[in-house]
Enzyme design. Structure first.
Site, short mmCIF file in Angstrom:
data_model
loop_
_atom_site.label_atom_id
_atom_site.label_comp_id
_atom_site.label_asym_id
_atom_site.label_seq_id
_atom_site.Cartn_x
_atom_site.Cartn_y
_atom_site.Cartn_z
N SER A 226 -38.09 -31.77 -19.23
CA SER A 226 -37.27 -31.07 -18.24
C SER A 226 -36.17 -30.31 -18.96
O SER A 226 -35.91 -30.52 -20.13
CB SER A 226 -36.64 -32.08 -17.29
OG SER A 226 -35.60 -32.77 -17.97
N LYS A 227 -35.52 -29.42 -18.22
CA LYS A 227 -34.45 -28.61 -18.82
C LYS A 227 -33.37 -29.49 -19.43
O LYS A 227 -32.88 -29.26 -20.52
CB LYS A 227 -33.82 -27.71 -17.75
CG LYS A 227 -34.59 -26.43 -17.53
CD LYS A 227 -33.61 -25.30 -17.32
CE LYS A 227 -34.18 -23.96 -17.47
NZ LYS A 227 -35.23 -23.32 -17.30
N ARG A 228 -33.01 -30.51 -18.71
CA ARG A 228 -31.94 -31.38 -19.16
C ARG A 228 -32.32 -32.07 -20.48
O ARG A 228 -31.49 -32.34 -21.33
CB ARG A 228 -31.66 -32.43 -18.08
CG ARG A 228 -30.42 -33.24 -18.26
CD ARG A 228 -30.23 -34.17 -17.07
NE ARG A 228 -31.46 -34.89 -16.72
CZ ARG A 228 -31.90 -35.97 -17.34
NH1 ARG A 228 -31.24 -36.45 -18.35
NH2 ARG A 228 -33.02 -36.56 -16.97
N GLN A 229 -33.61 -32.33 -20.62
CA GLN A 229 -34.03 -33.09 -21.81
C GLN A 229 -34.29 -32.24 -23.03
O GLN A 229 -34.45 -32.77 -24.11
CB GLN A 229 -35.33 -33.84 -21.48
CG GLN A 229 -35.15 -34.92 -20.45
CD GLN A 229 -36.50 -35.34 -19.90
OE1 GLN A 229 -37.47 -34.59 -19.95
NE2 GLN A 229 -36.56 -36.54 -19.39
#
Ligand code: GLU
Length: 495
Positions: free
Chosen positions: A263-266
């Site tokens: 994901s973007k956050r990761q």
């Protein structure tokens, strides 16, 4: 004698370049360096609707930040239309490609037919053996319908709308000895005649890649394994052009820490987000090289070691999961290893970004020397260094309530007085002052150190108290202590 190795990184600037793309770029870069070859950068910006300048800039800036330098000028596909046109024309002239006039409805019918027979939907080759362009309604009948139809279909007056398809070999198989995935064999009957030029004449991905890889003399295509299904098609186009295809290495995907899609956050966020958070390029590269590749149990690799040891054939076939703790650990390692002067520059930029007016003391180099041992990123360092420069008007409420209590008033006053008389403003002397004030007031060192910390930093987190005071300098320390004493005084009178 093998050709000089030439690799490329060929991102499409349709979204932010993220950590997975960078790892692919790094592998291609390392492979070229290791073999004294050339690494090139090609921006695949033919999809005009989805390409953005911002994404192109992230690629250029990200690569430069990481030091993944490329030989020759950046190649922009959008500027190479002539090469694609020539290649398509050549395939047409040599009977390796053909115009296809099938309408959307016909293609849909083919698809439905294949599906109903339980087969893979594919183009059935209707126009393969030379089909005459369908007759459009003649223009001379003055019918407005004829004109409107042409206009609607965006058909030039003299030519019906068509695409160009590549004549994929009808049988036999394509064998790819992938340097990572091993041998991959695809039956040509699985592949249909793919479109290489759209009806607006624009070339499609598989055509541009082959034309460019051929023209740029690429010997090794190292890319994400999401392209593995394109490779047999590309190999067939190479062969149709009478060229030897390059060698391929398809790098597995990167998964999130939980083994799911990234994901973007990761980490699927822009690579520049890592810069922004204060990771060092050497830490990120070291981290990425170990994702899916290893050399014994070695964790730390200098760039030179990576170049010397990296072996594409030993990259893992299966996807690797991100491990943010490990990246943080590596960054901490490289922060510690870095010269304070270098870190000072990064710290200054980050502090300014946070709106801090960097007027010492402390000097940034002196501060960086201390802080780089304590934090994981430059951002964390800046956040924990603001206190040295800002004029805080109030203490953190909870910290002040807990630590700036009337019981410490006398000891703090004593410390303040002694510090104002101290000859050498240096850590050992400062330490002695605190120690003797603590003894004099029958307090443990820590019982006075923490209130002092809250007094001079506004909060409870800072380097050791003696170093914190040394870094702050006498003036800031004395004025902040005065504020704290006033605060305690107010508490006392409120009782
Ligand atoms: N432009 C393609 C992408 O960004 C890569 C093409 C290639 O490496 O062949 O996925």
């Amino acid at each position: 004698m093998i050709d000089k190795v030439k690799t490329r990184f060929a991102p499409s600037p349709t979204g932010d370049l993220h950590i997975g793309g960078i790892r692919t770029a790094l592998f291609a870069w390392l492979f070229a360096k290791r073999h004294q070859g050339e690494f090139m950068l090609r921006i695949e910006d033919t999809d005009r609707r989805r390409t953005t300048d911002a994404a192109t800039n992230v690629i250029l800036e990200g690569m430069a930040w990481l030091g993944l330098d490329h030989a020759r000028d950046v190649v922009y596909q959008s500027r190479r239309t002539a090469i694609y046109e020539t290649t398509i024309q050549r395939l047409l002239d040599e009977g390796q490609a053909y115009h296809c006039y099938c309408s959307k409805e016909e293609l849909e019918a083919m698809r439905a037919d294949a599906v109903s027979k339980g087969e893979k939907p594919r183009y059935n080759g209707k126009c393969r053996d030379g089909v005459q362009p369908p007759q459009l309604p003649p223009l001379d009948d003055a019918s407005s319908v004829a004109h409107a139809t042409r206009e609607f279909l965006d058909v030039p007056e003299d030519q019906p709308k068509s695409v160009v398809r590549f004549k994929n070999p009808p049988d036999g198989e394509v064998v790819i000895d992938d340097l990572i995935q091993g041998r991959v064999v695809i039956d040509n009957r699985e592949l249909d005649d793919l479109i290489i030029a759209r009806s607006d004449d624009s070339p499609t991905y598989n055509l541009t890649v082959v034309a460019d890889d051929a023209d740029m003399g690429i010997t090794h295509v190292i890319r994400g394994d999401d392209h593995l299904n394109n490779t047999p098609r590309q190999v067939n186009i190479f062969k149709a052009l009478g060229l030897t295809p390059p060698k391929y290495a398809h790098v597995p995907l990167i998964l999130g820490p939980d083994g799911g899609k990234l994901s973007k956050r990761q980490g699927a966020a822009s690579v520049l987000e890592y810069k922004n958070q204060g990771f060092l390029p050497e830490a990120l590269l070291n981290y990425l090289v170990r994702l899916g590749w290893s050399h014994g149990d070695q964790e730390i690799f200098t760039l030179d070691e990576m170049i010397e040891l990296f072996d594409i054939e030993r990259v893992n076939k299966s996807a690797a999961a991100l491990n943010p703790e490990k990246l943080a650990w590596l960054n901490q390692h490289y922060l510690r290893e870095s010269a304070p002067e270098k870190i000072a520059g990064l710290l200054e930029a980050k502090l300014k970004e946070l709106g801090v007016d960097v007027v010492g003391p402390p000097g940034l180099v002196e501060l960086a020397k201390v802080q780089k041992e304590r934090v994981k990123t430059i951002r964390e360092m800046a956040e924990q260094s603001r206190l040295f420069y800002i004029n805080f008007a109030a203490f953190d409420e909870a910290a002040a309530k807990k630590h700036l209590r009337p019981v410490v008033l006398e000891a703090m006053q004593h410390v303040k007085e002694s510090l104002s008389r101290l000859e050498k403003w240096e850590k050992p002397a400062i330490h002695d002052v605190i120690n003797s004030s603590a003894e004099k007031h029958a307090m443990k060192f820590g019982k006075i150190a923490q209130p002092l910390r809250v007094a001079v930093t506004g909060n409870t987190v800072s380097p050791s108290i003696d170093i914190t005071l040394q870094l702050l300098g006498r003036d800031k320390v004395l004025s902040r202590l005065a504020l704290a004493l006033e605060y305690i005084g107010r508490r006392l009178s409120a009782v």
